[in-house]
Design an enzyme around this catalytic site. Structure first.
Site, mmCIF file in Angstrom:
data_model
loop_
_atom_site.group_PDB
_atom_site.id
_atom_site.type_symbol
_atom_site.label_atom_id
_atom_site.label_comp_id
_atom_site.label_asym_id
_atom_site.label_seq_id
_atom_site.Cartn_x
_atom_site.Cartn_y
_atom_site.Cartn_z
ATOM 1 C CG ASN A 159 58.704 60.627 16.399
ATOM 2 O OD1 ASN A 159 59.738 60.026 16.683
ATOM 3 N ND2 ASN A 159 57.514 60.121 16.630
ATOM 4 C CE LYS A 182 72.698 56.974 14.819
ATOM 5 N NZ LYS A 182 71.598 57.537 14.006
ATOM 6 C CD GLU A 257 56.787 52.704 19.319
ATOM 7 O OE1 GLU A 257 56.205 52.603 18.210
ATOM 8 O OE2 GLU A 257 57.099 53.780 19.832
ATOM 9 C CB CYS A 291 54.809 55.234 16.203
ATOM 10 S SG CYS A 291 54.801 55.443 17.999
ATOM 11 C CD GLU A 392 54.338 54.809 10.448
ATOM 12 O OE1 GLU A 392 53.971 55.040 11.607
ATOM 13 O OE2 GLU A 392 55.381 54.182 10.170
#
Length: 499
Positions: A159, A182, A257, A291, A392
């Site tokens: 994102n 990565k 996170e 997020c 979510e």
């Protein structure tokens, strides 16, 4: 970079200061979310590439020129990299916009902001000092020093690849570590372009490495490698749990996170005009693919109906379409898999009895490219036990939940397994401070939403993660403390007694 009808750009891995083909000789396509065009080909790294990158980073940490540099010299290189990011902001922004479908206006601003992250940590690099401790031992000097951990593996999502890489890379390098990045297989190109700038900045070989590919094939070997000492991961909860479990086997440091189901609480005394705008920014910016999205709107009963009416009216005005156009306000969902998930969650919400007052459908046809769009969606009559309120969605979908009073608002806000962010809209300072104290989240905004800074820590409570990114807290996440005891004039009368 390719355009319609041209050959896609074929990238290489960046390992030990060299651009190299993947060991398996395979590439995979990356598709532009808006048009569906294959515009680049990304190396499909495997375990052998992961091993090579980790070993290069370890060699650079232990024997190369990097550990011989002072913190001030490292800072000089980071400042040079920051300047190159500024100079190449348009190019970096365009690459990332094509890769994940974000608005070009937002991505350009983010690129300039990540330059500030490197400037900030360059300034902090030579200012992290230990303490001389007044211990209770006569004739002994005790002090502490902060030292880098070693090889850091940074795993970033699709994102906001550049931003979320900078959040890790800048403090990790400022602290004296080396890094293997990565990126998500859905958005790797901008990180490879960032590595090119790191090379131009003169950062020594092996200090920055980028290995692209799929999680099981290259991500897992990076995490489990015995020379990896720290993993910094941003992504979903399932992935974060796997990383945490793998890292625990040999006590690697971890920063996670993860997800959120953040409450945006609007009380009846709030500035309604600003609160409506804040709610829209909280959930519909980046098409909800953040997020920290304020996906649960908690509305006080007395203003519920009027507020929802204003919210729906203003959201209807959003300009939806091609994210490369400066006037566009809401772009496509980044991947077809994520689009499927968002549409599935919308249908679940309808089945559970939530009332859709706006959107609730896909957008296709002229102006919507390949049709990977979801209309901005608002559900009312939501209770906090519905899937739409607990899981979510990661899309432009808002759940509106009523509350009676402050106590109920706080109960609803905290009734979630997540704890990443929250917001409170009120003109009552006492109420604001009480909510700040009681809300279980790593970030709480009062009368604003989505404010972040390189100077301030960001991270979650509960299943939203561990550790912090940003500020002085972040650089210490990439360091370990050593306690040093010195006896200038050693004298011990009885060696069999500790003291």
């Amino acid at each position: 970079m390719s355009s319609a009808g041209t050959t896609p750009t074929q990238y290489q891995l960046f390992i030990d200061g060299a651009w190299t083909d993947p060991a398996g000789g395979e590439w995979f396509d990356t598709v532009e979310p808006y048009s569906g065009e294959i515009w680049a080909r990304i190396p499909r790294g495997k375990a052998a590439d992961a091993d090579r990158a980790i070993r290069a980073a370890h060699a650079a940490f232990t024997a190369g020129p990097w550990p011989a540099l002072t913190a001030t010299q490292r800072a000089t290189l980071l400042r040079k990299l920051a300047g190159l990011i500024e100079d190449n902001a348009d190019h970096l922004g365009r690459v990332e916009q094509r890769d994940n479908g974000k608005l070009i206006t937002e991505v350009r601003g983010q690129v300039l902001n990540i330059a500030q992250w490197f400037y900030y940590y360059a300034g902090l690099a030579d200012k992290v000092g230990g303490d001389v401790i007044p211990v209770n031992k006569p004739g002994v000097i005790n002090y502490t020093r902060f030292e880098p951990l070693g090889v850091v593996v940074a795993i970033t999502p699709w994102n906001s690849p550049l931003s979320l890489t900078a959040w890790k890379m800048a403090p990790a390098l400022a602290a004296g570590n080396t890094i293997v990045i990565k990126p998500s297989e859905h958005a790797s190109a901008s990180i490879l372009e960032l590595a090119r700038l790191a090379e131009q900045a003169g950062i020594p070989k092996g200090v920055v490495n980028v290995v692209t590919g799929f999680g099981a094939e290259v991500g897992d070997p990076l995490v489990r490698h015995p020379l990896t000492r720290k993993i910094a991961f941003t992504g979903g909860n399932a992935g974060g749990q796997k990383v945490s479990e793998a890292a625990a086997s040999d006590f690697k440091r971890v920063t996670l996170e993860l997800g959120g189901k953040s409450p945006n609480i609007v009380f009846d005394d709030a500035d309604q005009d600003q609160a409506v705008k804040g709610v829209i920014a909280g959930i519909f910016a980046a098409a909800g693919q953040t997020c920290m999205a304020g996906s649960r709107l908690l509305l006080q009963d007395s203003i519920h109906d009027a507020f929802v009416e204003r919210l729906v009216a203003l959201t209807r005005e959003a300009h939806i379409g091609d994210p490369s156009l400066p006037e566009t306000q809401l772009g496509p969902i980044a991947t077809r898999q994520q689009w499927d998930h968002v549409m599935r969650m919308i249908n679940v919400a309808k089945d559970e009895g939530a009332r859709c007052v706006l959107g609730g459908h896909a957008l296709q046809g002229e102006g919507y490219g390949q049709g990977q769009f979801v209309a901005p969606t608002i559900f009312t009559d939501v209770n906090n036990q519905m899937a739409i309120a607990r899981q979510e969605v990661f899309g432009p979908v808002l759940s509106v939940i009523r509350f009676k009073d402050e106590d109920e608002a706080l109960q609803l806000a905290n009734d979630t397994e997540f704890g990443l962010a929250a917001a409170v809209w009120t003109q009552d300072l006492r109420r604001a401070m009480h909510c700040v104290e009681k809300i279980q989240a790593g970030t709480v905004w009062v009368n604003n939403y989505r404010s972040t800074s390189f100077a301030s820590p960001f991270g979650g409570y509960k299943r939203s993660g561990t550790g912090r990114e940003g500020g002085v807290d972040a650089i210490k996440e990439y360091m370990q403390v050593k306690s040093v005891w010195i006896t200038p004039s050693p004298r011990r009368d009885n060696p069999f007694v500790l003291g």
